[in-house]
Structures are given as C-alpha cells and as structure tokens.
Scaffold this motif. Structure first.
Motif: not given
Length: 822
Positions: A297-302, A369-378, A787-788, A805-812
């Motif tokens: 669903r997120i992929a379709l939304a993006v 507004r979201f992204v899907v981050r993916k990897s393989l679980e241990p 996304g940020d 962990i945090g939010y990326k600094k916005p740039t101006t």
C-alpha cells in the motif's frame, strides 16, 4: 524452532537478551531471544557477507536534528520489564536495549563488538587451572541513581541466573551455571569472573545487565521488575508506562555519560499489526514493522503521489477499484428502481462502499509520506518434520520429503517480490555473514524428484501399496487395532466397572505402558467406519488436537510431551517468541478453508442427487473413477502415505500459507499426499507444535551469536522420561542424535574460537543429514518510516544505536535548520 512461529512463529522483534532464549517458534517480531547477540565470536568471521545489508537511512550525528519524539509501534505492552523472565517479549527487549547496559553490540554482520560506553576491555586472562575473564569497566558508567556500575551488579545477576536458587523464576541459566565465582579486581572498575568449566560463549553473559536492586532478591526479580526498574543506565530513562493508553515513554537520561541521545523521547505505542496501516495514515506512528500488504500500500501511495494524483482522482486499486461500468450501472438502476425495499438495501451498500473508497483514498494520501525500509531478519523459516512416530519416524521418508522440496523456488516466492536476495540458508545454526556460517546443505542434497521416489521405495512406500494387505492380516480385518477400536474397548471396560488405565499405574499393564511408549495413531491411517471407505476420499481426516504440555492423560489417545525440567519456563518463552515471528492473531478456520468446504458440500450434493453407485461400499469394492489413482498412490501395508500439514490461519500468516501450498504441490509430485489443517494462531504452537500434534509445520527460529549454547536445546536428542513422556526441550521435530549433542558440548567447552566454529559446522551437517528440519528462507524485515527518520528502520543483523536515532535536519537557503518536532 517460536516465536516463533511462534512458528508469527526465534520476532521477531529484537531483544538485547538475544541469546538468553534463542528461540520461538513464529514464533514477527521469537524478544526474548532474538538477537541482541546474533553474531558469533569476535573473529574475522565467515567469508560470505550478509545476504542483505541493513536499510536504516544512516546519517552522521551532525546531520541529525536535536530534539523531537519518535512514536514507535510495538505489538503489545510488555507484561514484564525483566528480560530474563519467561513472559518477556519484543517490547521488553526494546526497552532493555534503550535503558540498560549491553556489554556487546552487533555490527552489520551480526558480530558482537565491545560496547565502549560500558567496557574498556574484556578478555580471557587465564585458562589454567580455570578460565578467568577480566572485565574493565568504563569509569564514567553509572546507574541513574548515581552509583557506579561494578562487581556487585555482576554478582547479583550471576546468583539470580545460575539456577542454584530456585526462588528466582528465571527463564534460563545457560552459561551462568558455569561460573564459579566473581571478584573485584585491582580496583572497583575491574571484575574477575572465574568459570568452573570452560565456556566458549562467555561474551553472551551480562547483556543486558540489570542493577543489583533488581537481581539482588527473588521478590525484586520476580515481581518488582515486572512493572518498574529501580535504576537504569542507558541513553534513555523509563519515564512512564501507561497501560490505559498503551504507551511507554522513554526520555533522555540526564546522567548518561556517552553521546547525548538525539531524540527528546521515544514513545512505544501498542498497535496490533492489523491496525498499523490505519495508525500510520492517521499520523499516530513514525516507525513500525509492517507486513507485505501494508508495504504494498505504501509503495502504491508513493507511486500515485509521484504521478501527481490529487485527492479528487479515482484510485485504480483498493475498495471499489474492481467494479466494472456494467456493475456500477446495474447498481445505480437498482438503487433508483421501483422495488423500494431492494433500492434501500442497494443504497445502503453503495453508501458504505463510497465511504470505504473515500477512507482508503485519504489513507493513501497520508501513507505517501512514508518509506518502506527492508532487509532480512536474523531469523529463518523452516519446514519441521515430526520424527517421533508414523511415516516420518523413518529417516528415509524425511529425506525424501526434503529432496522433493525446491528451497530456491520457495525463497523466491517470499523474497523476490520484495526485491530481497532469495538464497536459501545453508545452515541451521548461523546466517550468511556470521562467523559460524557454512553451507552444509550438501549433507542432505538439493531437490531431486527421482532420488525422493527412490528413498520412498526403499522405505517400502510404493504405488498401490495402500491396496495391499499387510503380511499376516486376515481377510476382512485390519492388521492392527485402530484408535477407534481401542477407544471402544476402553469404553466397554469403563461401563463394566473397570477403571481407565493411567500412566504409571502399578501392575503389569502399567509397567508395560511406562516402559514402552505407544506410537501415535492417526485417524487417517484407517477407514472412517470399520470395513467401509468413501470413494475418492483418500486423504485422512484431522487428528484431535493434542493437549497442552503437562495436561491430559491416557484416555485422550495422545502422548503428552513434557519439556525438560530445567527448560519449562524457557519453552513457554520460546513459544511466544516463535509465535511472534510467524503468526498474528486470528480465529480457527478448521481443517479446510471456507472455499474448500463449500466445494466439498457441492460435490457431496451432486453425488447424492445423481445417486452415484458405489459412493459408499465395503472396503475393497471396485471404484472405477478412482481405481487408477488408488493404484498409483504410494502406500505400505495397506496404508496410504499421507502427512498432516498444520498451518496457522490468522491474517498475519498469509505468507506461510502460500509457502505451504507450494510445498503441498511439490510433495504431490513425488507421491506424498498431505492433509492441510489450518488452526488458530493462538493454538498453533501450544496445541500442535509443542505437543507434537503434527507431521509437517512451518515456523521460524532466530539466528544466534552463540549457537553452541543457544541452539543445543533446539536440536538436542529427545529423551524418554520415566512416566512414558518424551523430554524434548525445544526440539519440536523430535529428531536428534547422540553425536550432535556431543558436538554441541565440545563446541561450548573449548576456548579455541576456530575449533568451536568447526564443531558447530560439523553439528550442522549432521542436523541436515537427520532431516528433522529444512531451512527454507531468511525472513523479510519490512519497516515503515517517516521520510525524515534517520538511523532507524530495517537493521538486519545489526543492533539499534538508540542515541543516534532521530530526524534529519531540514535544509534552508541558509543551511541546516534545527528540528523541534514533537
């Protein structure tokens, strides 16, 4: 093999106590034991790299904004904050990772590395006459109450987890029971740990480390640490646990001596996986593990957002997308027709559908507004083959099942659509990238239909064997008593005043039952009615569900499997873990899907309507429509070869069921029939896997940094108990050998790291050869993130570094700008 899924089925969400319980079955997020330490020793490791890299939006700390709150989904609020108790779960582990010391953390290849925030060094300083490990602590490391972290905390944790004081309700004591003494070194910052027996996996101990206030007394350990922690020592503090709102709030630790946490706070929100798409869209979450349907669903939304779709445009997916113009016109006509009752019904349905379409479209706009981050679980998903009794007690049949399965195809089914590497695991004990990893699957062999059929023939399962009478059988009778006959005799005895037989009962019959454990009997092994069979109904019915461990008795016709005395609590914990790995929540659907049941009902109705001759006939009567099939079906001594395949039925287990469907077809190709039974997720592990009430099942195990310690109970040879039960520990496949046990024991007792890895690999090769479990694919790890959000997402085998962990600094135009989000 829990959480894991247990089976969700060793998930599995991460736990700093990764090794404390390596284990379950599915059971998505088996965490008690999943791996805070999922790597092996500190050597260079295997040549292979991890199958998939972590995907967590890495960013340097100077690119991360100071402040903000991250709302992070958990499956449920933890029932305990003590990671060493049997009911600890993924949320327990996540809290422990943020607020308690972890002496070792994981790198990208799942290898434990010294955590400099707590340790300056840790090494074996003596091997003779005893192994001695010297820990040198970071001189700045203090608990939140201002007290230095030191030897008293190590001593308290050792005494609590050693197993010597049964007043402590611990889930496991592996490793701690080998410690002989703990002493203060040259100063308060040195801790000397002396082992009574050599212990290769000493790095697994004291992570997480609890303060002496928690470990110092049974009451504090058992009850006090369930709802509160008297002291912590991490980048975050445990501020509040609000069970009414389902929120746990962690805030910056003002006494933290390491790099300051970027976030002001982390709020762990209890949100069931089925509700996460809506919660993400409503802005209630910033980070959440998700299943494939939400990721799609997120992929379709993006995609739609990038294509410039606005809220007024109709979607080509979701509710109502499949309605054809003709259907829409007919619906409109009925809604405006002369039949007022029908018109009202259709109008209500149309309004409900329009609301669903609008709600879905609004959610899609928000999900963009979201992204899907993916990897393989241990962690990996396996096919478990119950070798306790029946056809699978024969190693040749188990090997035939394994050789019939195309593991590559199954891995591609799950992972390829997600764009993840689809190479099946080559080891039961480690994953690609870990130091102990080696592909030992050659000990069993790849998919080979011809070889599978040859193994079955060698075991006596041949075409037409189901039509042949067993040697010595009399005409019109069966070679052995059926379960139904036994129950009938037992009922007759009871009616005549005789007491039902009980396990361990004195007397000749009782002694014989205690000495010889009767084989399980399946209703499908004989006709449903004495002397009758149903034409075309060759598959057996489902067996009654086995009782819970430790429950039931001989009158239920099943063998009760009890866990090893020292592993009872651990077994319960592993089941929860495996359940978390592979199953969600849901209700039982019975032994057939609704569609299958409906089809069967229709077929029966047609048969009755047409009066099909011979639909019910004495055993051995001609059946023209199915004679050829019966002659070709594999059988032995008058019994068809059919295996009961148990799968969870809940909404989070679609992937497992899809894999199960493919396995059924692969087994059909070599003549092995299966009876698929779908059960509720709640009963999947406790009523079926743990009790042995299955032939085939899919569930997951987590990888471990310390397989010699953590994997042994999973593959240990089951031992008979004096009461006729079977002590299986966590070996739910009930397949093992003395040599495998010996190799584990040797690996855990050597301090030569290369020798230990070699012994683990030898054990794995023998596990493959025994064919009790077949690793199929490493589990996908999917995380939805704003996304940020940076330094968070799908970590793969690495451990989170909470302070980054945090939010990326916005740039101006003037450069980076401080982020003050809340």
């Amino acid at each position: 093999m829990s959480q894991v899924g247990a089976p969700r089925g060793r998930t599995c969400s991460r736990s700093p106590r990764s090794r404390t319980l390596r284990s379950v079955a599915t059971l998505s997020s088996a965490v008690l034991a999943l791996a805070v330490l999922a790597g092996c020793s500190s050597g260079d490791g295997a040549d292979e790299t991890p199958a998939a890299a972590q995907d967590n939006a890495p960013a340097a700390r100077d690119q991360v904004a100071d402040g903000g709150t991250l709302r992070w989904a958990v499956d449920a609020l933890p029932t305990t904050l003590n990671a060493f108790q049997a009911d600890a779960d993924g949320a327990t582990g996540r809290i422990a990772g943020a607020v308690l010391p972890s002496l070792y953390t994981l790198d990208g290849r799942g290898r434990p590395q010294i955590n400099p925030d707590y340790l300056e060094s840790a090494e074996v300083v003596e091997t003779e006459p005893k192994q001695v490990v010297l820990y040198k602590l970071n001189q700045q490391a203090v608990w939140s109450d201002g007290r230095e972290i030191g030897a008293p905390d190590f001593v308290a944790q050792w005494r609590a987890l050693s197993g010597r004081d049964t007043a402590y309700w611990t889930a496991r004591n592996a490793g701690y029971e080998r410690i002989e003494k703990i002493e203060r070194g040259k100063n308060d910052l040195e801790v000397r740990v002396t082992f009574g027996k050599p212990y290769a996996d000493w790095r697994s101990l004291f992570t997480p480390l609890y303060p002496k206030q928690v470990m110092g007394s049974p009451n504090a350990f058992n009850d006090g640490a369930r709802t509160a922690l008297k002291a912590t020592a991490g980048p975050f503090l445990l501020k509040t646990v609000d069970r009414k709102s389902g929120d746990i709030t962690l805030t910056r630790n003002p006494r933290w001596w390491g790099q300051t946490a970027k976030l002001d706070s982390i709020v762990l929100k209890a949100v069931p996986r089925a509700d996460r798409a809506a919660a993400l869209a409503a802005g209630k979450l910033d980070l959440a593990e998700i299943d494939r349907s939400v990721a799609d669903r997120i992929a379709l939304a993006v995609r739609d957002a990038r294509a410039g779709r606005n809220g007024g445009q109709a979607l080509t997916h979701g509710p109502g997308a499949g309605i054809t113009p003709a259907a829409a016109l007919r619906s409109w006509a009925l809604a405006h027709g002369t039949d007022e009752e029908k018109a009202a019904e259709v109008k209500a349905a149309r309004e409900k559908n329009q609301q669903a379409v609008a709600r879905y479209a609004t959610e899609q706009d928000a999900l963009a507004r979201f992204v899907v981050r993916k990897s393989l679980e241990p962690a990996y998903t396996q096919l478990s083959l119950n070798g306790e009794s029946g056809a699978l007690a024969d190693e040749r049949v188990r090997r035939a099942v394994a050789r019939a399965i195309n593991r590559q195809e199954l891995a591609e089914t799950v992972l390829k659509p997600l764009g993840l590497p689809a190479k099946p695991p080559g080891s039961h004990l480690a994953l690609a990238g870990q130091a102990a990893y080696a592909d030992s699957s050659d000990a069993l062999g790849d998919q080979d239909t011809k070889e599978a059929r040859a193994l079955l023939a060698d075991a006596g399962w041949v075409p037409g064997g189901a039509l042949k009478k067993p040697a010595g059988a009399k005409a019109g009778s069966t070679a052995t008593k059926t379960e139904k006959t036994e129950k009938t005799e037992k009922t007759e005895k009871t009616e005549k005043g005789a007491k039902p037989e009980k396990a361990g009962e004195e007397g000749k019959e009782g002694e014989e039952k205690a000495a010889v454990k009767p084989a399980k009997k399946k209703e499908g092994d004989t006709a449903s009615d004495d002397g009758l069979y149903i034409v075309g109904d060759d598959k057996p019915g489902a067996r009654p569900a086995a009782p819970l461990i430790g429950a039931g008795g001989p009158e239920n016709g099943t063998n009760v499997l009890a866990p090893a005395p020292g592993a009872a609590l651990q077994s319960a914990a592993l089941l929860r873990q495996a359940e978390a790995l592979d199953t969600g929540t849901g209700t039982a659907t019975g032994t057939r899907t609704a569609a299958a049941a409906a089809a069967a009902a229709k077929a029966q109705a047609r048969s009755e309507a047409k009066g099909v001759a011979g639909a019910y006939a004495p055993r051995g009567s001609a059946a023209p429509a199915v004679a050829d099939a019966a002659a070709q079906a594999l059988g032995k001594d008058g019994k068809a070869l059919s295996l009961r395949f148990v799968l969870p039925s809940g909404p989070g287990s679609e992937s497992l069921r899809a894999v199960g469907d493919r396995i059924v077809r692969m087994l059909d190709a070599v003549g092995i029939r299966t009876a698929v039974t779908k059960v509720s997720d709640e009963s999947f592990f406790k009523d079926h896997i743990a009790s042995g009430d299955y032939d085939l099942a899919l569930y997951s195990w987590p990888a471990s940094a310390f397989p010699a310690t953590d994997a042994r109970p999973i593959f240990a040879k089951p031992e008979p108990a004096s009461d006729g039960s079977l002590l299986v520990e966590q070996n739910y496949a009930r397949v093992g050998t003395d040599r495998i046990d010996q190799l584990f024991d040797q690996a855990v007792g050597t301090l030569d790291e290369e020798e230990a890895r070699d012994l683990v690999r030898q054990a794995d090769a023998r596990i493959w050869a025994a064919a009790g479990s077949i690793p199929l694919y490493q589990r996908p790890q999917l995380v939805a993130a704003k996304g940020d959000v940076v330094n968070a997402g799908a970590w793969g085998m690495a451990a989170p570094r909470y302070q980054d962990i945090g939010y990326k600094k916005p740039t101006t135009a003037q450069g980076p700008e401080r982020n003050t989000r809340k």
